[in-house]
Design an enzyme around this catalytic site. Structure first.
Site, PDB file in Angstrom:
ATOM      1  N   LYS A  50     -12.250  40.020 -42.037  1.00 53.68           N
ATOM      2  CA  LYS A  50     -12.758  41.008 -43.074  1.00 53.68           C
ATOM      3  C   LYS A  50     -14.026  40.671 -43.542  1.00 53.68           C
ATOM      4  O   LYS A  50     -15.129  41.604 -43.607  1.00 53.68           O
ATOM      5  CB  LYS A  50     -11.776  40.944 -44.339  1.00 53.68           C
ATOM      6  CG  LYS A  50     -10.392  41.456 -43.963  1.00 53.68           C
ATOM      7  CD  LYS A  50      -9.407  41.870 -45.058  1.00 53.68           C
ATOM      8  CE  LYS A  50      -9.284  40.725 -45.731  1.00 53.68           C
ATOM      9  NZ  LYS A  50      -8.327  39.762 -44.902  1.00 53.68           N
ATOM     10  N   THR A  51     -14.395  39.515 -44.002  1.00 51.16           N
ATOM     11  CA  THR A  51     -15.742  39.159 -44.318  1.00 51.16           C
ATOM     12  C   THR A  51     -16.649  39.146 -43.150  1.00 51.16           C
ATOM     13  O   THR A  51     -17.854  39.568 -43.366  1.00 51.16           O
ATOM     14  CB  THR A  51     -15.783  37.573 -44.970  1.00 51.16           C
ATOM     15  OG1 THR A  51     -14.547  37.514 -46.064  1.00 51.16           O
ATOM     16  CG2 THR A  51     -17.013  37.184 -45.441  1.00 51.16           C
ATOM     17  N   ASP A  60     -14.845  40.670 -52.207  1.00 47.02           N
ATOM     18  CA  ASP A  60     -13.742  40.058 -51.728  1.00 47.02           C
ATOM     19  C   ASP A  60     -12.441  40.227 -52.703  1.00 47.02           C
ATOM     20  O   ASP A  60     -12.586  39.940 -53.797  1.00 47.02           O
ATOM     21  CB  ASP A  60     -13.980  38.772 -51.360  1.00 47.02           C
ATOM     22  CG  ASP A  60     -13.031  38.095 -50.309  1.00 47.02           C
ATOM     23  OD1 ASP A  60     -12.177  38.801 -49.935  1.00 47.02           O
ATOM     24  OD2 ASP A  60     -13.133  36.855 -49.995  1.00 47.02           O
ATOM     25  N   ARG A  91      -9.461  32.584 -37.774  1.00 48.16           N
ATOM     26  CA  ARG A  91      -9.869  31.198 -38.625  1.00 48.16           C
ATOM     27  C   ARG A  91      -8.989  30.015 -38.004  1.00 48.16           C
ATOM     28  O   ARG A  91      -9.536  28.940 -37.983  1.00 48.16           O
ATOM     29  CB  ARG A  91      -9.689  31.547 -39.855  1.00 48.16           C
ATOM     30  CG  ARG A  91      -9.868  30.395 -41.075  1.00 48.16           C
ATOM     31  CD  ARG A  91      -9.850  30.944 -42.448  1.00 48.16           C
ATOM     32  NE  ARG A  91     -10.582  32.215 -42.687  1.00 48.16           N
ATOM     33  CZ  ARG A  91     -10.387  32.851 -43.807  1.00 48.16           C
ATOM     34  NH1 ARG A  91      -9.368  32.473 -44.634  1.00 48.16           N
ATOM     35  NH2 ARG A  91     -11.127  33.572 -44.162  1.00 48.16           N
TER      36      ARG A  91
END
Length: 361
Positions: A76-77, A121, A229
């Protein structure tokens, strides 16, 4: 397990998501793709977002506000940064927990330049007064600054240049409807397929100058819980093992031994996941058991169990959420090498939900 000073045991230390150091942050930043065309996986969201951005470029105006939702670690980031890069605009970064007063948000909004991207965020964790100010600013591009207190207070409207809000959340259901409706595009990111993770790991290995084999990359990707991640972090841990043992190549043998050392099994379950399953099966007979009770049994906070371990365990069919609590499936019993309880005659499944728990002994 880790033994605390009081003698209690902590079975929930997670090696696949360790505390992020400054070096880790720099490495993760270096691995982020810069353009939408380089973003692997999430094809539908990528195509939809590409259409929105291209249309905005042709109109020479900021695009609609964008909401990105999905579990942690899916990009998302990274997508927010790509949006700013594709628009060739600067990006302002903040988070919901950091905005607890309307004045905090007003200070951020009033300093935005035309076309700038504001990334928020964990947007669902904003304070309610700030949420109300934000959706007014998103729709009308203005904020009302309150001057004075009590009956003499006055609201001074402050006009804002057009800008784009990109919100990221792991729990979209907690967003109030008025705020959610202000987003013109909503994209939900799902877990990645193993093939997509292999592409990500191959690219990461090249950027980190790690020599690897296809079999080694596949072994890491298959144990990464569908999360880039985690995949990148496991790649670095396998690289560490290979370098320490003089191999300098991330092959299948290195991946197998290193991932076993770091308690990541073939299904991607780590120590916390297995602690949850063992508590369900060994202490509570397969459940149902409430979330708070389960969290106490594994020595963690309920939010940690619910947001970190549970999504993957539910997705893979190890546990089932029922009105009466969490229950272990047959897959969970088999994964732990245990024999599930034998149901009564005519019942070919473990009792879940509101069914009575009756087993032959």
């Amino acid at each position: 397990m880790t033994e605390h000073d009081d003698g209690s045991l902590d079975a929930t230390a997670r090696v696949v998501d360790p505390a992020t150091t400054d070096d880790e942050r720099r490495i993760e930043a270096a691995l982020r793709p810069r353009r939408l065309a380089d973003f692997p996986g999430q094809r539908r969201v990528r195509d939809q977002l590409g259409l929105v951005l291209e249309a905005a470029r042709r109109r020479e105006s900021p695009p609609d506000h964008v909401l990105l939702s999905g579990p942690p670690g899916l990009g998302k980031t990274t997508l927010a940064m790509i949006i700013a890069a594709e628009l060739e605009q600067p990006m302002r970064i903040t988070s919901g927990p950091a905005i607890q007063h309307a004045g905090d948000l007003a200070a951020v909004l009033s300093s935005l330049a035309e076309g700038e991207v504001l990334f928020v965020d964990e947007i669902h964790r904003m304070a309610r007064p700030a949420e109300e100010m934000l959706y007014l600013a998103m729709e009308d591009f203005r904020v009302d600054v309150i001057v004075g207190k009590g009956p003499g207070a006055t609201a001074i409207p402050l006009e804002l240049p057009p800008f784009t809000v990109v919100g990221a959340t792991t729990r979209a259901g907690l967003l109030p409807a008025p705020l959610r409706d202000r987003f013109g595009f909503t994209g939900h990111l799902d877990y990645y397929a193993t093939e997509d993770l292999q592409l990500i790991l191959t690219r990461s290995a090249g950027l980190l100058e790690i020599e690897s084999t296809r079999e080694g990359i596949h072994e890491i990707a298959s144990r990464s819980r569908g999360t880039p991640r985690i995949a990148n972090r496991l790649l670095r841990r396998v690289r560490d093992w290979a370098q320490v043992h003089g191999q300098h190549v991330v092959d299948q043998e290195a991946a197998l031994v290193a991932l076993e050392l770091f308690d990541v099994d073939k299904q991607g379950l780590d120590r916390l996941d297995r602690a949850v399953l063992e508590a369900l099966c060994k202490r509570f007979g397969g459940g149902p058991v409430g979330l708070s009770t389960l969290a106490v049994a594994v020595g963690e906070e309920p939010d940690t169990v619910e947001t970190v371990a549970e999504p993957y365990l539910v997705r893979e069919g190890y546990i089932v959420r029922t009105p009466r609590g969490r229950s272990a499936s047959r897959t969970a019993w088999q994964h732990l090498g245990l024999t599930p309880p034998t149901p009564v005659a005519g019942q070919d499944h473990l009792p879940l939900g509101d069914q009575p728990r009756r087993f032959d002994h």
